[in-house]
Design a protein around this motif. Structure first.
Motif, PDB file in Angstrom:
ATOM      1  N   LYS A  80     -63.945 -46.796  18.299  1.00  0.00           N
ATOM      2  CA  LYS A  80     -64.973 -46.132  19.101  1.00  0.00           C
ATOM      3  C   LYS A  80     -64.352 -45.007  19.911  1.00  0.00           C
ATOM      4  CE  LYS A  80     -68.632 -49.489  19.952  1.00  0.00           C
ATOM      5  NZ  LYS A  80     -69.387 -50.192  21.009  1.00  0.00           N
ATOM      6  N   LEU A  81     -65.088 -43.910  19.978  1.00  0.00           N
ATOM      7  CA  LEU A  81     -64.745 -42.799  20.862  1.00  0.00           C
ATOM      8  C   LEU A  81     -65.517 -43.021  22.159  1.00  0.00           C
ATOM      9  CD1 LEU A  81     -63.352 -39.991  21.208  1.00  0.00           C
ATOM     10  CD2 LEU A  81     -65.486 -38.998  20.340  1.00  0.00           C
ATOM     11  N   HIS A  82     -64.786 -43.127  23.267  1.00  0.00           N
ATOM     12  CA  HIS A  82     -65.398 -43.389  24.573  1.00  0.00           C
ATOM     13  C   HIS A  82     -66.240 -42.193  25.017  1.00  0.00           C
ATOM     14  CE1 HIS A  82     -65.580 -45.811  28.185  1.00  0.00           C
ATOM     15  NE2 HIS A  82     -65.292 -44.758  28.917  1.00  0.00           N
ATOM     16  N   GLU A  83     -67.247 -42.471  25.843  1.00  0.00           N
ATOM     17  CA  GLU A  83     -68.095 -41.383  26.326  1.00  0.00           C
ATOM     18  C   GLU A  83     -67.264 -40.333  27.085  1.00  0.00           C
ATOM     19  OE1 GLU A  83     -68.311 -44.689  29.376  1.00  0.00           O
ATOM     20  OE2 GLU A  83     -68.768 -44.624  27.255  1.00  0.00           O
ATOM     21  N   ASN A  84     -67.748 -39.095  27.029  1.00  0.00           N
ATOM     22  CA  ASN A  84     -67.125 -37.939  27.694  1.00  0.00           C
ATOM     23  C   ASN A  84     -65.694 -37.661  27.247  1.00  0.00           C
ATOM     24  OD1 ASN A  84     -69.495 -37.501  29.258  1.00  0.00           O
ATOM     25  ND2 ASN A  84     -68.837 -39.164  30.606  1.00  0.00           N
ATOM     26  N   SER A  85     -65.356 -38.035  26.026  1.00  0.00           N
ATOM     27  CA  SER A  85     -64.047 -37.689  25.474  1.00  0.00           C
ATOM     28  C   SER A  85     -64.240 -37.132  24.069  1.00  0.00           C
ATOM     29  CB  SER A  85     -63.109 -38.895  25.472  1.00  0.00           C
ATOM     30  OG  SER A  85     -63.546 -39.877  24.567  1.00  0.00           O
ATOM     31  N   SER A  86     -63.199 -36.545  23.543  1.00  0.00           N
ATOM     32  CA  SER A  86     -63.314 -35.928  22.223  1.00  0.00           C
ATOM     33  C   SER A  86     -61.998 -35.996  21.485  1.00  0.00           C
ATOM     34  CB  SER A  86     -63.750 -34.461  22.362  1.00  0.00           C
ATOM     35  OG  SER A  86     -62.712 -33.712  22.974  1.00  0.00           O
ATOM     36  N   VAL A  87     -62.064 -35.722  20.186  1.00  0.00           N
ATOM     37  CA  VAL A  87     -60.882 -35.550  19.354  1.00  0.00           C
ATOM     38  C   VAL A  87     -61.074 -34.273  18.550  1.00  0.00           C
ATOM     39  CG1 VAL A  87     -60.202 -37.977  19.218  1.00  0.00           C
ATOM     40  CG2 VAL A  87     -61.811 -37.062  17.555  1.00  0.00           C
ATOM     41  N   TYR A  88     -59.975 -33.650  18.216  1.00  0.00           N
ATOM     42  CA  TYR A  88     -60.003 -32.421  17.428  1.00  0.00           C
ATOM     43  C   TYR A  88     -59.374 -32.721  16.073  1.00  0.00           C
ATOM     44  CZ  TYR A  88     -58.741 -27.907  15.576  1.00  0.00           C
ATOM     45  OH  TYR A  88     -58.602 -26.830  14.739  1.00  0.00           O
ATOM     46  N   ASP A  89     -59.950 -32.176  15.024  1.00  0.00           N
ATOM     47  CA  ASP A  89     -59.360 -32.315  13.699  1.00  0.00           C
ATOM     48  C   ASP A  89     -59.713 -31.095  12.861  1.00  0.00           C
ATOM     49  OD1 ASP A  89     -57.794 -33.465  11.748  1.00  0.00           O
ATOM     50  OD2 ASP A  89     -58.972 -35.292  11.591  1.00  0.00           O
ATOM     51  N   ASP A  90     -58.977 -30.919  11.801  1.00  0.00           N
ATOM     52  CA  ASP A  90     -59.207 -29.826  10.859  1.00  0.00           C
ATOM     53  C   ASP A  90     -58.647 -30.250   9.504  1.00  0.00           C
ATOM     54  OD1 ASP A  90     -56.412 -29.527  11.075  1.00  0.00           O
ATOM     55  OD2 ASP A  90     -56.568 -27.837  12.463  1.00  0.00           O
ATOM     56  N   GLU A  91     -58.332 -29.292   8.661  1.00  0.00           N
ATOM     57  CA  GLU A  91     -57.835 -29.607   7.317  1.00  0.00           C
ATOM     58  C   GLU A  91     -56.462 -30.277   7.332  1.00  0.00           C
ATOM     59  OE1 GLU A  91     -56.364 -25.592   8.468  1.00  0.00           O
ATOM     60  OE2 GLU A  91     -58.365 -26.442   8.428  1.00  0.00           O
ATOM     61  N   ASN A  92     -55.821 -30.350   8.494  1.00  0.00           N
ATOM     62  CA  ASN A  92     -54.514 -31.004   8.591  1.00  0.00           C
ATOM     63  C   ASN A  92     -54.612 -32.520   8.813  1.00  0.00           C
ATOM     64  OD1 ASN A  92     -52.850 -28.660   8.268  1.00  0.00           O
ATOM     65  ND2 ASN A  92     -53.574 -28.024  10.285  1.00  0.00           N
TER      66      ASN A  92
END
Length: 180
Positions: free
Chosen positions: A153-165
């Motif tokens: 689970k991703l907690h509220e008010n947080s984020s993760v970044y991703d791309d082709e890597n």
């Protein structure tokens, strides 16, 4: 259902003799080996998946759906829901890696059923490290019974970044089945 196997095991005396000297068989033992369950290869369970895109923030916690699947042997990981369901009782290993821009918080939690097991957390950075991305991971071995579910689970008010890597991954596999 699973027959006892009778193996003929020959024991030879090991002596202090010279190399090339003939050693005679002194006794023969019969060993009983019981097969206690299905063959190991019946339980081939392994998956690895990535997000492939950034996600968050949200106003409430959400299950992350790692929808780009590298491998899903045994089909226990569902790339539509993001949930792994144990097909057999056993010891499983899970690992989660995460990546984010440092100006946001990152807060991921791995759950077994509805119980939090491990966390990946990072506070937003300020000052000279504000633009430095952050990468983190965590792993755990768990005893699961058939039907147990594991997810992130991703907690509220947080984020993760991703791309082709493919910085954000969810990986799991059966280490060995349990028969008790």
């Amino acid at each position: 259902m699973y027959p006892l196997l009778l193996l003929l095991f020959s024991c030879a005396c090991i002596s202090d003799g010279q190399p090339g000297e003939h050693v005679e068989l002194t006794e023969t033992e019969h060993l009983k080996v019981e097969k206690i369950g299905a063959a190991w290869n019946e339980y081939e369970v392994a998956f690895a998946a990535t997000l492939g895109h950034g996600i968050g923030p949200f106003n409430e916690a959400v299950i992350l759906v790692y929808d780009y699947v590298f491998v899903n042997e045994g089909g226990a990981y569902n790339p539509t829901t993001g949930i792994f369901t144990a097909p057999v009782k056993g010891v499983y290993f899970f690992m989660v890696s995460a990546f984010h821009d440092s100006y946001m918080s990152m807060d991921l939690k791995l759950f077994k059923n509805e119980q939090q097991m491990v966390t990946i957390y990072s506070e937003p950075q300020s000052g000279r490290y504000e633009s430095a991305p952050i990468s983190a991971s965590n792993s755990i071995s768990l005893i699961l019974v058939e039907g147990d579910q594991v997810y992130v689970k991703l907690h509220e008010n947080s984020s993760v970044y991703d791309d082709e890597n493919n910085h954000n991954t969810f990986v799991g596999h059966l280490l060995f089945p349990l028969y008790y």
